[in-house]
Enzyme design. Sequence first.
Site, mmCIF file in Angstrom:
data_model
loop_
_atom_site.group_PDB
_atom_site.id
_atom_site.type_symbol
_atom_site.label_atom_id
_atom_site.label_comp_id
_atom_site.label_asym_id
_atom_site.label_seq_id
_atom_site.Cartn_x
_atom_site.Cartn_y
_atom_site.Cartn_z
ATOM 1 N N ARG A 92 23.572 2.550 -6.153
ATOM 2 C CA ARG A 92 24.583 1.791 -6.083
ATOM 3 C C ARG A 92 25.522 1.781 -7.188
ATOM 4 N NH1 ARG A 92 20.856 -3.289 -6.769
ATOM 5 N NH2 ARG A 92 20.326 -2.797 -4.648
ATOM 6 N N ARG A 161 22.076 -6.670 -14.401
ATOM 7 C CA ARG A 161 22.808 -6.289 -13.127
ATOM 8 C C ARG A 161 24.089 -6.464 -13.308
ATOM 9 N NH1 ARG A 161 18.824 -5.682 -8.847
ATOM 10 N NH2 ARG A 161 17.126 -4.858 -10.400
ATOM 11 N N LYS A 224 14.522 -7.998 -13.807
ATOM 12 C CA LYS A 224 15.863 -8.400 -13.375
ATOM 13 C C LYS A 224 17.043 -9.477 -14.052
ATOM 14 C CE LYS A 224 15.128 -7.751 -9.016
ATOM 15 N NZ LYS A 224 15.577 -7.468 -7.617
ATOM 16 N N LYS A 226 20.488 -11.684 -13.393
ATOM 17 C CA LYS A 226 22.265 -11.783 -13.090
ATOM 18 C C LYS A 226 22.831 -12.492 -13.135
ATOM 19 C CE LYS A 226 19.812 -9.271 -8.732
ATOM 20 N NZ LYS A 226 19.191 -9.550 -7.436
ATOM 21 N N CYS A 445 21.012 -8.934 5.025
ATOM 22 C CA CYS A 445 20.475 -7.295 3.705
ATOM 23 C C CYS A 445 20.375 -6.306 4.924
ATOM 24 C CB CYS A 445 19.359 -8.134 3.235
ATOM 25 S SG CYS A 445 18.193 -7.772 4.723
ATOM 26 N N CYS A 451 15.494 0.347 3.526
ATOM 27 C CA CYS A 451 14.830 -0.839 2.455
ATOM 28 C C CYS A 451 13.098 -0.345 2.621
ATOM 29 C CB CYS A 451 14.966 -2.262 2.663
ATOM 30 S SG CYS A 451 13.920 -2.359 1.176
ATOM 31 N N CYS A 490 12.801 -9.536 4.378
ATOM 32 C CA CYS A 490 11.655 -9.868 3.933
ATOM 33 C C CYS A 490 12.193 -10.922 3.214
ATOM 34 C CB CYS A 490 11.086 -8.397 2.924
ATOM 35 S SG CYS A 490 11.692 -8.512 1.492
ATOM 36 N N CYS A 494 17.484 -11.110 -0.133
ATOM 37 C CA CYS A 494 18.543 -10.399 -0.613
ATOM 38 C C CYS A 494 20.055 -10.763 0.277
ATOM 39 C CB CYS A 494 18.204 -9.287 -0.213
ATOM 40 S SG CYS A 494 17.013 -8.086 -0.992
HETATM 41 FE FE1 SRM Z 1 17.592 -6.991 -3.295
HETATM 42 C C1 SRM Z 1 14.948 -5.265 -3.844
HETATM 43 C C2 SRM Z 1 18.620 -4.266 -1.862
HETATM 44 C C3 SRM Z 1 20.963 -8.168 -2.890
HETATM 45 C C4 SRM Z 1 16.324 -9.930 -4.517
HETATM 46 N N1 SRM Z 1 17.034 -4.726 -2.997
HETATM 47 C C5 SRM Z 1 16.007 -4.392 -3.380
HETATM 48 C C6 SRM Z 1 15.587 -3.462 -3.111
HETATM 49 C C7 SRM Z 1 16.004 -2.587 -3.504
HETATM 50 C C8 SRM Z 1 14.063 -2.698 -2.564
HETATM 51 C C9 SRM Z 1 13.792 -1.754 -3.246
HETATM 52 O O1 SRM Z 1 13.070 -2.652 -4.462
HETATM 53 O O2 SRM Z 1 12.776 -1.315 -2.932
HETATM 54 C C10 SRM Z 1 17.208 -3.198 -1.865
HETATM 55 C C11 SRM Z 1 17.735 -2.079 -1.374
HETATM 56 C C12 SRM Z 1 17.659 -1.932 0.821
HETATM 57 C C13 SRM Z 1 18.809 -0.809 0.573
HETATM 58 O O3 SRM Z 1 18.123 -0.257 1.830
HETATM 59 O O4 SRM Z 1 19.485 -0.387 0.182
HETATM 60 C C14 SRM Z 1 17.606 -4.242 -2.074
HETATM 61 N N2 SRM Z 1 19.580 -6.362 -2.892
HETATM 62 C C15 SRM Z 1 19.681 -5.278 -1.909
HETATM 63 C C16 SRM Z 1 21.410 -5.669 -1.615
HETATM 64 C C17 SRM Z 1 21.887 -3.873 -0.423
HETATM 65 C C18 SRM Z 1 21.377 -6.112 -0.235
HETATM 66 C C19 SRM Z 1 22.759 -6.148 0.528
HETATM 67 O O5 SRM Z 1 22.425 -6.335 2.154
HETATM 68 O O6 SRM Z 1 23.852 -6.311 0.240
HETATM 69 C C20 SRM Z 1 22.210 -6.230 -2.378
HETATM 70 C C21 SRM Z 1 22.381 -5.320 -3.266
HETATM 71 C C22 SRM Z 1 23.213 -6.150 -4.719
HETATM 72 C C23 SRM Z 1 23.778 -5.872 -5.821
HETATM 73 O O7 SRM Z 1 24.694 -5.139 -5.505
HETATM 74 O O8 SRM Z 1 23.552 -5.458 -6.875
HETATM 75 C C24 SRM Z 1 20.824 -7.182 -2.716
HETATM 76 N N3 SRM Z 1 18.427 -8.784 -3.973
HETATM 77 C C25 SRM Z 1 19.335 -8.780 -4.151
HETATM 78 C C26 SRM Z 1 20.388 -10.423 -3.873
HETATM 79 C C27 SRM Z 1 21.265 -11.722 -4.145
HETATM 80 C C28 SRM Z 1 22.207 -12.196 -5.205
HETATM 81 O O9 SRM Z 1 21.359 -10.728 -5.766
HETATM 82 O O10 SRM Z 1 22.825 -12.145 -5.091
HETATM 83 C C29 SRM Z 1 18.492 -10.721 -4.206
HETATM 84 C C30 SRM Z 1 18.215 -12.130 -4.551
HETATM 85 C C31 SRM Z 1 18.356 -12.999 -6.252
HETATM 86 C C32 SRM Z 1 17.532 -12.642 -6.844
HETATM 87 O O11 SRM Z 1 17.513 -12.002 -7.601
HETATM 88 O O12 SRM Z 1 16.629 -13.650 -6.256
HETATM 89 C C33 SRM Z 1 17.359 -10.191 -4.357
HETATM 90 N N4 SRM Z 1 16.153 -7.603 -4.108
HETATM 91 C C34 SRM Z 1 15.962 -8.717 -4.356
HETATM 92 C C35 SRM Z 1 14.202 -9.038 -4.603
HETATM 93 C C36 SRM Z 1 13.483 -9.933 -4.879
HETATM 94 C C37 SRM Z 1 13.417 -10.393 -6.536
HETATM 95 C C38 SRM Z 1 12.527 -11.253 -7.564
HETATM 96 O O13 SRM Z 1 12.874 -11.705 -8.090
HETATM 97 O O14 SRM Z 1 11.585 -11.736 -6.876
HETATM 98 C C39 SRM Z 1 13.576 -7.813 -4.296
HETATM 99 C C40 SRM Z 1 12.349 -6.731 -4.690
HETATM 100 C C41 SRM Z 1 11.934 -6.913 -6.637
HETATM 101 O O15 SRM Z 1 12.887 -6.920 -7.636
HETATM 102 O O16 SRM Z 1 11.158 -5.831 -6.092
HETATM 103 C C42 SRM Z 1 15.053 -7.134 -4.231
HETATM 104 FE FE1 SF4 Z 2 15.113 -5.459 1.956
HETATM 105 FE FE2 SF4 Z 2 13.653 -7.404 1.446
HETATM 106 FE FE3 SF4 Z 2 15.994 -6.892 0.237
HETATM 107 FE FE4 SF4 Z 2 16.011 -7.210 3.086
HETATM 108 S S1 SF4 Z 2 15.818 -8.633 1.394
HETATM 109 S S2 SF4 Z 2 17.330 -5.425 1.677
HETATM 110 S S3 SF4 Z 2 14.258 -6.133 3.555
HETATM 111 S S4 SF4 Z 2 13.991 -5.855 0.078
#
Ligand code: SRM
Ligand code: SF4
Length: 580
Positions: A92, A161, A224, A226, A445, A451, A490, A494
Amino acid sequence: MANLTEAHGPTDRSRDVSQPLERLGPDETLKANSDQLRGGIVLSLLDRITGAVSESDIKLMKFQGIYQQDDRDICDERRRQKLEPAYQFMVRVRLAGGVCSSEQWLKLDELARAYGGETLRITTRQTFQFHWILKRDLKSTIQGLHEALLDTIAACGDDARGVMCSVNPSLSALHARVYALATQASDHAIPRMPAYHEIWYDKQRVAGSDPEEPFYGKTYMPRKFKIGYVIPPTNDIDVYTQDLGFIAIGGPDGLEGFNIVIGGGMGRTDQAHATYPRLADLIGFVRADKTMAVIDAVMSVQRDFGDRLDRSRARFKYTIDDKGLDWIKAEIEARLGFPLQAARPYEFTSNGDTFGWTRGEDGRHHYTLFVESGRLDNRPGRTLLDALREVASLHRGWMRLTPNQNLMITNVAARDRTEIDAILEAHGLSSANHQSGLRLNAIACVALPTCGLAMAEAERYLPAFTSKLEAILTAHGLQAEPITLRLSGCPNGCSRPYIAEIGLTGRAPGKYNLYLGGGFHGQRLNKMDLENAGETAILERLEAIIAHYAEDRLAGEPFGDFAIRAGYVPEVRAGRDFNT
Ligand code: SRM
Ligand code: SF4
């Protein structure tokens, strides 16, 4: 992040005494003992016997923007054949506000074709992800990015981030000021990470010159963190989902300052009711010259008081609910050394993008292109990756990624417009923006197959699901209605599904929770309507509500508001009530 330390001293001095180091969770111990995030990454990369890195290095590499994954489409077959999983890495890029030059685009394109399965992904936080990178190609990828002055530091991990910023289609002077501050915030909050330079750029480690990170210390943030900047009336970055959000307030002389919101977040876990999505609270206003000080103060409060025992409750939103908003605000003001002013009035009207050509204040032209789920690749009849390479070769300007996973080609001279239109047409993209209001406002997502946390499809399912819902909307004359649809594989959320008018989160293959009633411009959480449901049940339920909406909606009433007014779901006023 030196400035923070000057203001607040090293981390250990101010950390909450109720969480002594020896009683921290395993991830905290790993960070503390990782030799400032070096771990064994160099050795893991050299190990040719496996395509993977060690368990602890997987976690440490996240701080460097790199995730180990495997191809989940073929994992069962490989297990049957007694082969190790098809390991590969997601990388990323750190890209404040989603802005990159044409030269950078061409390098990203080249690396994606060489190592990343000939695809790039625009993320929901306005950056690029590469998938499918093999361990042996990681270094070439990171070094290639470095040649284009790009890196991946802190794109993942327990740190600040990628910083988001509104993409204003008219790219006004106000927007330029706010974008400059977002870039400054990104540079300000990024950890100083010598390990990154040693591991990826082969820089020599200098003996005795390696103190711990001045702000983050050895254990970085609890989780993290943000940050985002938004310019009303658009709420494209979904500011209420940020840990720390800055809402720009303009005046007759330009940017006056920012309203500050804190404590947003989407992630939750099904069955774990102590976890919930939460919208950020508005705590006051500061002048524009104080924004870095606000970042210092807010991040240090979370650094010192965030939960370091239970990672599932380590985000800032829980620190705020556990300590109380008034207490947190007072602590922030104490660290700032001055009180926040009363919040100024502002109004949001949407969180979507404006598509097609627009003309900016300076007479330059900007084109926003719809990119379904942010996936940049070539397909029969629609060669998007090739088209954008041609555009970047012709247009020596800037490209901007939107928080809705779309793309803006910006600062185009009038004479180049026709040529850009011709390139898009030649690659099957002339009608890319001619979509229903639903599709233009849909986000998914990544989910399967990369993922590791996905429970169901998202990106790959979105086109088909949208088509089925479009058919229902069309039957009721609502095909142009801009309804927000967010699909996540899930409950982590995201795609920010818990503020969508229609949100789906994966539970199992083909099964989703359905959420309704989110605010049209991201101002309200939605509420679960169906649990663990299949497509037929979801579409039947939506069809009934859409038919009612077509009949009984008030003038201009968004679908999410209607779902609440008509009693389909109750209004959720606080994150804590989301699961009840
Ligand atoms: Fe996310 C984890 C993809 C935005 C909440 N996210 C992940 C991981 C890295 C899975 C992992 O931990 O193994 C995913 C990788 C998937 C892949 O194959 O690429 C993933 N998140 C993404 C992306 C690529 C989704 C997308 O389709 O665009 C986004 C990348 C953003 C970036 O450029 O940095 C992405 N993730 C978000 C957002 C939206 C936002 O930030 O505006 C959220 C919700 C906001 C938040 O943070 O509360 C988000 N991602 C999560 C979470 C839950 C965090 C939590 O507080 O519980 C996880 C799981 C974790 O961190 O344990 C996670
Ligand atoms: Fe993966 Fe769940 Fe984030 Fe989708 S919402 S990219 S399934 S961690």
